[in-house]
Design a protein around this motif. Structure first.
Motif, PDB file in Angstrom:
ATOM      1  N   LYS A   1      -9.881   2.558  -8.879  1.00 34.33           N
ATOM      2  CA  LYS A   1     -10.664   2.602  -7.427  1.00 34.33           C
ATOM      3  C   LYS A   1     -11.690   3.659  -7.428  1.00 34.33           C
ATOM      4  O   LYS A   1     -11.264   4.703  -7.850  1.00 34.33           O
TER       5      LYS A   1
ATOM      6  N   ASP B   1       0.722  -1.083  -0.078  1.00 29.30           N
ATOM      7  CA  ASP B   1      -0.037   0.001   0.163  1.00 29.30           C
ATOM      8  C   ASP B   1       0.987   1.219  -0.123  1.00 29.30           C
ATOM      9  O   ASP B   1       1.167   1.722   1.024  1.00 29.30           O
TER      10      ASP B   1
ATOM     11  N   ASN C   1      -3.509   5.447  -3.272  1.00 30.16           N
ATOM     12  CA  ASN C   1      -4.559   6.399  -3.068  1.00 30.16           C
ATOM     13  C   ASN C   1      -3.987   7.886  -3.260  1.00 30.16           C
ATOM     14  O   ASN C   1      -2.783   7.953  -3.271  1.00 30.16           O
TER      15      ASN C   1
ATOM     16  N   ARG D   1      -8.838   1.984  10.205  1.00 32.37           N
ATOM     17  CA  ARG D   1      -9.697   3.019  10.361  1.00 32.37           C
ATOM     18  C   ARG D   1     -11.113   2.511  11.205  1.00 32.37           C
ATOM     19  O   ARG D   1     -11.539   3.528  11.906  1.00 32.37           O
TER      20      ARG D   1
ATOM     21  N   ARG E   1      -2.394  -1.858   9.922  1.00 28.03           N
ATOM     22  CA  ARG E   1      -1.551  -1.084  10.778  1.00 28.03           C
ATOM     23  C   ARG E   1      -0.597  -1.758  11.444  1.00 28.03           C
ATOM     24  O   ARG E   1       0.371  -1.482  11.877  1.00 28.03           O
TER      25      ARG E   1
ATOM     26  N   ALA F   1      -7.968  -3.383   3.638  1.00 32.18           N
ATOM     27  CA  ALA F   1      -6.850  -2.302   3.429  1.00 32.18           C
ATOM     28  C   ALA F   1      -6.664  -1.804   4.937  1.00 32.18           C
ATOM     29  O   ALA F   1      -7.541  -2.167   6.104  1.00 32.18           O
ATOM     30  N   SER F   2      -6.037  -0.716   4.980  1.00 32.36           N
ATOM     31  CA  SER F   2      -5.613   0.079   6.175  1.00 32.36           C
ATOM     32  C   SER F   2      -5.159  -1.019   7.432  1.00 32.36           C
ATOM     33  O   SER F   2      -5.695  -1.004   8.530  1.00 32.36           O
TER      34      SER F   2
HETATM   35  C1  E4P Z   1      -6.092   0.955   0.544  1.00 30.73           C
HETATM   36  O1  E4P Z   1      -6.332   0.634  -0.589  1.00 30.73           O
HETATM   37  C2  E4P Z   1      -5.870   2.575   1.013  1.00 30.73           C
HETATM   38  O2  E4P Z   1      -4.806   2.777   0.378  1.00 30.73           O
HETATM   39  C3  E4P Z   1      -5.340   2.078   2.475  1.00 30.73           C
HETATM   40  O3  E4P Z   1      -5.159   0.866   2.886  1.00 30.73           O
HETATM   41  C4  E4P Z   1      -5.612   3.463   3.474  1.00 30.73           C
HETATM   42  O4  E4P Z   1      -5.134   3.158   4.828  1.00 30.73           O
HETATM   43  P1  E4P Z   1      -4.783   4.054   5.974  1.00 30.73           P
HETATM   44  O5  E4P Z   1      -6.032   4.021   6.751  1.00 30.73           O
HETATM   45  O6  E4P Z   1      -3.698   3.538   6.543  1.00 30.73           O
HETATM   46  O7  E4P Z   1      -4.772   5.469   5.000  1.00 30.73           O
END
Ligand code: E4P
Length: 231
Positions: A90, A12, A34, A139, A174, A171-172
């Motif tokens: 996306k 990512d 993104n 998130r 951590r 996604a996201s």
């Molecule tokens: C997914 O495609 C997003 O680019 C990404 O995982 C967003 O994550 P973040 O909460 O770390 O910004």
């Protein structure tokens, strides 16, 4: 349909050095970008960056639209898709996003429905024909909701429906534990920041073990040299 149990690793980031390095580890199946990640790469041209990524990684590369209406998303999506066959468009998990998914699918263009925060959004995205949906695990955790439970719920709903071929892209992410948790919950893909992949391979006992092996090897060599000198 998501069967779980086999999770692919995506990176990512829009940082080409990170992508080149992670690609050399042999673990990368794709990349997600993104607008925020692109903004970190000061001065980088979007098209050039996406095309450079396609040369580094042979797999789906997500490029995000920034229009708020379906017409704009479709227009951007067609442009991105023409850059390389591996580009995935996306779009956000909104009603306009759904329209764009359906229209792009008709054109043979694959989509990633992003900013997905509940299973209804994922289900409708799948019905509209999304190639992947992106639930944002970290998130949700940030607002004291369970991102992992969302992955599980989407996996359960998708598994009940034989017609759904949409993959779940967690996604996201951590921390390294998230990767294992989303895999067990049924995600098909985990897209991870570079730092999380580096952390995933770190263990103090591995470092300690390497030091011990090297010390013992050097001691062995010293003994051999000494005994060669006395013979
Ligand atoms: C997914 O495609 C997003 O680019 C990404 O995982 C967003 O994550 P973040 O909460 O770390 O910004």
């Amino acid at each position: 349909m998501s069967l779980g149990g086999s999770v692919k690793i995506f990176l990512d980031t829009a940082n080409l050095r990170e992508i080149e390095e992670a690609a050399s580890w042999g673990v990368l199946s794709g990349v997600t970008t993104n607008p925020s990640l692109m903004a970190r790469e000061e001065g980088a041209d979007f098209q050039e960056t996406i095309q450079a990524i396609t040369r580094l990684v042979d797999g789906p590369i997500s490029a995000e639209t920034v229009s708020e209406d379906a017409d704009g998303m479709v227009k951007e999506g067609k442009t991105y898709a023409a850059w390389h066959p591996n580009v995935i468009v996306k779009v956000p998990a909104t009603l306009e996003g759904l329209k764009a998914v359906a229209r792009l699918k008709d054109e043979g263009i694959r989509t990633n429905v992003t900013l997905c925060f509940n299973a209804n959004q994922a289900l409708l995205a799948a019905r509209a024909g999304a190639f992947v949906v992106s639930p944002f695990v970290g998130r949700l955790d940030d607002i004291s909701e369970s991102g992992i439970e969302l992955i599980q719920e989407i996996a359960d709903v998708f598994a009940m429906d034989r017609e759904i071929e949409t993959q779940i892209l967690a996604a996201s992410i951590r921390h390294p534990r998230h990767i294992l948790e989303v895999a067990k919950a049924g995600a098909d893909i985990a897209t991870c920041p570079f730092k999380v992949l580096v952390q995933s391979m770190k263990h103090p006992l591995t470092d300690k073990g390497i030091d011990m092996f090297l010390d013992d090897w050097r001691r062995r060599e010293a003994v051999q040299v000494a005994s060669a000198g006395t013979s």
